[in-house]
Every structure is written in structure tokens, then in C-alpha cells.
Design a protein around this motif. Structure first.
Motif, PDB file in Angstrom:
ATOM      1  N   VAL A   1       6.286 -17.818  44.755  1.00 43.70           N
ATOM      2  CA  VAL A   1       6.740 -16.429  44.693  1.00 43.70           C
ATOM      3  C   VAL A   1       8.239 -16.349  44.950  1.00 43.70           C
ATOM      4  O   VAL A   1       8.839 -17.258  45.542  1.00 43.70           O
ATOM      5  CB  VAL A   1       6.014 -15.518  45.711  1.00 43.70           C
ATOM      6  CG1 VAL A   1       4.511 -15.541  45.504  1.00 43.70           C
ATOM      7  CG2 VAL A   1       6.378 -15.913  47.150  1.00 43.70           C
ATOM      8  N   SER A   2       8.805 -15.251  44.518  1.00 40.31           N
ATOM      9  CA  SER A   2      10.170 -14.887  44.912  1.00 40.31           C
ATOM     10  C   SER A   2      10.038 -13.754  45.925  1.00 40.31           C
ATOM     11  O   SER A   2       9.408 -12.721  45.642  1.00 40.31           O
ATOM     12  CB  SER A   2      10.970 -14.430  43.698  1.00 40.31           C
ATOM     13  OG  SER A   2      12.203 -13.885  44.107  1.00 40.31           O
ATOM     14  N   LEU A   3      10.585 -13.944  47.087  1.00 42.00           N
ATOM     15  CA  LEU A   3      10.426 -12.965  48.169  1.00 42.00           C
ATOM     16  C   LEU A   3      11.206 -11.674  47.902  1.00 42.00           C
ATOM     17  O   LEU A   3      10.828 -10.616  48.388  1.00 42.00           O
ATOM     18  CB  LEU A   3      10.879 -13.569  49.492  1.00 42.00           C
ATOM     19  CG  LEU A   3      10.083 -14.773  49.979  1.00 42.00           C
ATOM     20  CD1 LEU A   3      10.746 -15.364  51.226  1.00 42.00           C
ATOM     21  CD2 LEU A   3       8.639 -14.402  50.276  1.00 42.00           C
ATOM     22  N   ARG A   4      12.252 -11.786  47.119  1.00 41.81           N
ATOM     23  CA  ARG A   4      13.124 -10.619  46.923  1.00 41.81           C
ATOM     24  C   ARG A   4      13.219 -10.193  45.469  1.00 41.81           C
ATOM     25  O   ARG A   4      14.200  -9.589  45.055  1.00 41.81           O
ATOM     26  CB  ARG A   4      14.510 -10.943  47.501  1.00 41.81           C
ATOM     27  CG  ARG A   4      14.448 -11.206  49.014  1.00 41.81           C
ATOM     28  CD  ARG A   4      15.703 -11.830  49.574  1.00 41.81           C
ATOM     29  NE  ARG A   4      15.525 -12.149  50.987  1.00 41.81           N
ATOM     30  CZ  ARG A   4      15.013 -13.306  51.418  1.00 41.81           C
ATOM     31  NH1 ARG A   4      14.632 -14.227  50.559  1.00 41.81           N
ATOM     32  NH2 ARG A   4      14.883 -13.537  52.712  1.00 41.81           N
TER      33      ARG A   4
ATOM     34  N   ARG B   1       7.241  -6.239  54.627  1.00 42.22           N
ATOM     35  CA  ARG B   1       8.432  -7.045  54.920  1.00 42.22           C
ATOM     36  C   ARG B   1       9.186  -7.418  53.643  1.00 42.22           C
ATOM     37  O   ARG B   1      10.427  -7.498  53.639  1.00 42.22           O
ATOM     38  CB  ARG B   1       8.005  -8.305  55.678  1.00 42.22           C
ATOM     39  CG  ARG B   1       9.173  -9.177  56.153  1.00 42.22           C
ATOM     40  CD  ARG B   1       9.967  -8.486  57.247  1.00 42.22           C
ATOM     41  NE  ARG B   1      10.959  -9.357  57.832  1.00 42.22           N
ATOM     42  CZ  ARG B   1      10.756 -10.150  58.879  1.00 42.22           C
ATOM     43  NH1 ARG B   1       9.579 -10.170  59.487  1.00 42.22           N
ATOM     44  NH2 ARG B   1      11.719 -10.909  59.347  1.00 42.22           N
ATOM     45  N   PHE B   2       8.439  -7.658  52.557  1.00 45.04           N
ATOM     46  CA  PHE B   2       9.056  -8.084  51.301  1.00 45.04           C
ATOM     47  C   PHE B   2       8.613  -7.149  50.170  1.00 45.04           C
ATOM     48  O   PHE B   2       7.760  -7.496  49.353  1.00 45.04           O
ATOM     49  CB  PHE B   2       8.688  -9.532  50.988  1.00 45.04           C
ATOM     50  CG  PHE B   2       9.129 -10.506  52.042  1.00 45.04           C
ATOM     51  CD1 PHE B   2      10.466 -10.839  52.174  1.00 45.04           C
ATOM     52  CD2 PHE B   2       8.206 -11.067  52.918  1.00 45.04           C
ATOM     53  CE1 PHE B   2      10.889 -11.724  53.162  1.00 45.04           C
ATOM     54  CE2 PHE B   2       8.613 -11.958  53.894  1.00 45.04           C
ATOM     55  CZ  PHE B   2       9.961 -12.292  54.027  1.00 45.04           C
ATOM     56  N   PRO B   3       9.189  -5.959  50.104  1.00 47.28           N
ATOM     57  CA  PRO B   3       8.746  -4.966  49.119  1.00 47.28           C
ATOM     58  C   PRO B   3       8.998  -5.376  47.671  1.00 47.28           C
ATOM     59  O   PRO B   3       8.374  -4.831  46.761  1.00 47.28           O
ATOM     60  CB  PRO B   3       9.557  -3.716  49.492  1.00 47.28           C
ATOM     61  CG  PRO B   3      10.731  -4.225  50.266  1.00 47.28           C
ATOM     62  CD  PRO B   3      10.250  -5.428  50.988  1.00 47.28           C
ATOM     63  N   ASP B   4       9.886  -6.340  47.439  1.00 43.80           N
ATOM     64  CA  ASP B   4      10.179  -6.782  46.076  1.00 43.80           C
ATOM     65  C   ASP B   4       9.489  -8.102  45.738  1.00 43.80           C
ATOM     66  O   ASP B   4       9.845  -8.758  44.743  1.00 43.80           O
ATOM     67  CB  ASP B   4      11.689  -6.923  45.883  1.00 43.80           C
ATOM     68  CG  ASP B   4      12.408  -5.591  46.051  1.00 43.80           C
ATOM     69  OD1 ASP B   4      11.887  -4.579  45.539  1.00 43.80           O
ATOM     70  OD2 ASP B   4      13.475  -5.558  46.696  1.00 43.80           O
ATOM     71  N   LEU B   5       8.527  -8.490  46.536  1.00 48.77           N
ATOM     72  CA  LEU B   5       7.785  -9.735  46.322  1.00 48.77           C
ATOM     73  C   LEU B   5       7.269  -9.817  44.883  1.00 48.77           C
ATOM     74  O   LEU B   5       6.746  -8.842  44.339  1.00 48.77           O
ATOM     75  CB  LEU B   5       6.599  -9.772  47.295  1.00 48.77           C
ATOM     76  CG  LEU B   5       5.747 -11.038  47.343  1.00 48.77           C
ATOM     77  CD1 LEU B   5       6.540 -12.185  47.972  1.00 48.77           C
ATOM     78  CD2 LEU B   5       4.476 -10.763  48.162  1.00 48.77           C
ATOM     79  N   ALA B   6       7.441 -10.999  44.256  1.00 43.21           N
ATOM     80  CA  ALA B   6       7.007 -11.166  42.866  1.00 43.21           C
ATOM     81  C   ALA B   6       6.599 -12.616  42.631  1.00 43.21           C
ATOM     82  O   ALA B   6       7.102 -13.540  43.291  1.00 43.21           O
ATOM     83  CB  ALA B   6       8.126 -10.790  41.901  1.00 43.21           C
TER      84      ALA B   6
END
Length: 403
Positions: free
Chosen positions: A398-401, A369-374
Motif C-alpha cells: 500500500v501507499s500510506l499517503r 491515521r492514513f486517510p489517503d491510504l491506497a
């Protein structure tokens, strides 16, 4: 040898585990309140002890300081010892209590929970997507998923969940003052007592109602105290380990982008990630308490009859005797990911398949769902929960995007 004083804040569990290992596979430690125990850090030795009938979990029968009244009611770890359920039972009593709940956690019943876990996961992800980019993923995802699952199983009403969660968090905390520990002891029993009373008045299709029926139909199978304490055990243990498993698996992948890439490519399976997380970051770092039923000779160390034992699952997971020089490294592709995160022997965690199911559903769904999760902070800015028992983060920003 002077006992090693455990850090109640759990500030650096793995550094402390390494220091304990360096003192030997069994070493004396001091718990809050000046209580003494033996910490066991060797994976092989823990397996031996957990399968040895000369090791008990029943303080009333086998821990003299407890039976002599030397442990005060406001001791911060009191509930880990005083509760009367399968966690603290020994021998036939343990088999009796475990048999009453084991059928609720069979492979078939656990597998039947998958649609519910998938639905809860999807709802949580939808809520994350609708909110701000930066979130505390422990608070918004890792915690509510197992809470919703376990509260659904036991028919715990929404109004009781917040108070119950707070009480369970304090049971696992090891920095509580005696006054806080005693107040929490009273609060958690009030919550569970109200739940039992409610289910007596209005039984439902849930495990609490089932256990109340067992108690009321045949009191010889389950006393009232055992009923309440069994519910306390299943509700608390039923979510805390899974919260920490999800927390650490997410953290591991976000701090090891090469491994996350391997998962995305299919080179690393989600099962590999889950088992390696359980080894690398045991959700329960140290588990109190067991007791020597008679004198035990362990690799040259003598644990005398009646002495207490603390099981070091975090230390065992990174035991170099098992995992070599790479024991401290997160490597889901390693051939040997053996661990003791769910215990061993007669007391092996009944809920282990459910924890694996929840992680196996939640983790891939989150990453898809959140491929750029960081991570939204540096890894060294993450802080642990205040405990040498529970191994997790106080928050997981985290940052979801992506950053």
C-alpha cells in the motif's frame, strides 16, 4: 464421480469453491498425498453437519486410514489431524479440553484486552508513520497486531516469536513437501516444548503458566501431550484468522471506494464491514478434517462411516442459496451478512470475540491515521498465501499517503 483435486497453491479459492458447489453440496475431493475427503460447500449443510453428533473430529477413533497407519508422518496436513486438543476431540473429551481454556475467552476477559489492543495498534501506526510511504501492510500491521496480542496472553518471549510465526505459517501452507512438513512438525514442537519448560521453571501471569499449573496439579485433567497441543492450537488459531480478516477488510475497502466513503460518512458501520468481510472472504477457506461416525445421507449423497469431511467455509460464505445473486459482491450494507467463518456448534471458535475486538480497534484507527491510504499495486497483482486452508494475501503493498 472422480474426486476434484484441490489446488494446493490456493491460487483462486473462490473460483474453486464455485466449481465445487456446481458439483453438488457434498462432493469428493483429493487432498495432498492422494488423501480423499468430501468437500461440503452448502451453508445449510455445513450447519447441519457441525451440529450432528454423528460427525467427529477424532481421527484416532473415527478415521480408519489414520488408525490403520496409512497416513504417513510427513503428510503435509498431519498436524491438523494428529494434535491432541479440543480441535481434534470428540464428545466428552472435547468438552473437557474446551472447559480448561474457555474461561480465558469470556466476554469480560476479552473486553479487558481492549486497552492492550489499542496500545499495540497505536504503536504500529506510529511505526508506519515514521517509515517509508510504501509498505507491506500485511507484514507491518495485519500480522504483528494479533501476534503481539496472543503472544502477550501466552507469555511467549520475543526470542521465540519469529520461529513460532514461521512454523505456524507452514502449518497453514498446503504446498509444503513431505520433508518440509516433517521438519516443521519437529520445529514447532521444539518451540512449544521449550515454552512449557520455561514456564515450569518460572511461571508468570499468562495462559501458558495457567495451563502448566493445571497439568502439574492434576494430570487427569490434562495430559502433557494435550497441554502442548492445546498451546499449539491457541497460538496458531489465535492469530491466523485475525491476520486474514484485517488483510481482506483493508483490501475490500481500498478496492471499493464507495463503501469506504460510506464508512467515513457513518452510513456503514465498522461492524458491518467486519461481518461482511468474514462472509465475503472467510479467513479459513477450507478446514480439515471431520469424520462420519456412521453412514450419513446428505441431500441424496451417502458419506460412509469413517470417510473424511472438509468444511468449505469460503464456499458457504458465498452460497447463492443464502445470499442470492449478489453473493460474490462485497456489500457491507446488505441485510443478511450471516456466515460460518468462525465455525458453528460445539467447535465454534472461542477466539471469535477477540478477533472482532482487534478488527474493531485496528481498522478505524488505520483509516483515521492514513486517510489517503491506497493500494500500491493493481488488485489483480495481489497474490494469495500458498494454501487452500488459509485465505489471505502473501503481501499487501500500500501507499500510506495516496498514489
Amino acid at each position: 464421480m472422480h474426486p476434484y483435486v484441490l489446488d494446493p497453491t490456493g491460487r483462486d479459492i473462490h473460483r474453486e469453491a464455485a466449481e465445487l458447489r456446481a458439483r453438488g453440496p457434498a462432493t469428493p475431493v483429493e487432498l495432498p498425498g492422494g488423501v480423499r475427503a468430501w468437500a461440503i460447500t452448502s451453508a445449510e449443510l455445513i450447519r447441519r453437519l457441525l451440529a450432528d453428533p454423528r460427525v467427529s473430529k477424532d481421527a484416532a477413533r473415527h478415521w480408519p486410514p489414520w488408525s490403520a497407519g496409512e497416513i504417513p508422518e510427513d503428510w503435509p496436513l498431519h498436524l491438523w489431524v494428529s494434535a491432541r486438543n479440543m480441535f481434534t476431540a470428540y464428545g466428552e473429551e472435547h468438552r473437557r479440553l474446551r472447559s480448561l481454556v474457555a474461561k480465558a475467552f469470556t466476554a469480560r476477559r476479552t473486553a479487558a484486552l481492549r486497552p492492550r489492543v489499542e496500545r499495540i495498534t497505536a504503536d504500529l501506526l506510529d511505526a508506519l508513520a515514521a517509515g517509508p510511504d510504501r509498505v507491506d501492510l500485511r507484514e507491518r500491521f495485519a500480522h504483528p497486531l494479533p501476534i503481539e496480542v496472543i503472544c502477550g496472553l501466552f507469555g511467549i518471549p520475543d526470542a521465540a516469536r519469529s520461529g513460532l510465526r514461521q512454523a505456524v505459517d507452514l502449518i497453514f501452507a498446503t504446498t509444503t513437501s513431505p520433508a518440509e512438513a516433517l521438519a516443521n512438525h519437529q520445529a514447532v514442537y521444539a518451540i512449544i516444548g521449550d515454552l512449557v519448560a520455561d514456564k515450569r521453571r518460572s511461571p508468570g501471569d499468562d495462559l501458558t503458566s495457567d495451563l502448566v499449573a493445571v497439568r502439574d496439579d492434576d494430570g487427569s485433567r490434562l495430559t502433557e501431550a494435550e497441554l502442548v497441543d492445546t498451546l499449539l492450537l491457541l497460538v496458531s488459531a489465535g492469530h491466523e484468522t485475525t491476520v486474514n480478516l484485517l488483510d481482506h477488510a483493508i483490501t475490500a475497502l481500498l478496492t471499493h471506494p464507495d463503501q469506504l466513503l460510506g464508512v467515513r460518512s457513518g452510513a456503514v458501520s465498522w461492524s458491518d464491514v467486519i461481518e461482511e468481510t468474514l462472509r465475503w472472504q472467510a479467513p479459513v477457506a477450507n478446514l480439515p478434517l471431520r469424520y462420519a461416525v456412521e453412514d450419513l445421507v446428505l441431500d441424496g449423497v451417502v458419506i460412509r462411516r469413517g470417510e473424511a469431511i472438509l468444511t468449505g467455509y469460503a464456499a458457504a460464505g458465498r452460497d447463492p442459496a443464502v445470499h442470492g445473486d449478489s453473493a460474490d459482491r462485497f456489500a457491507p450494507g446488505r441485510a443478511d451478512k450471516s456466515h460460518l467463518a468462525f465455525g458453528y456448534g460445539a467447535h465454534h471458535c472461542l477466539g471469535a470475540p477477540l478477533a472482532r475486538l482487534e478488527a474493531g480497534v485496528a481498522l478505524p484507527a488505520l483509516v483515521d491515521r492514513f486517510p489517503d491510504l491506497a493500494l500500491a499495486v493493481r488488485p489483480d497483482e495481489l497474490r494469495p498465501v500458498p494454501s487452500f486452508i488459509s485465505n489471505g494475501h502473501a503481501a499487501l503493498p500500500v501507499s500510506l499517503r495516496g498514489v
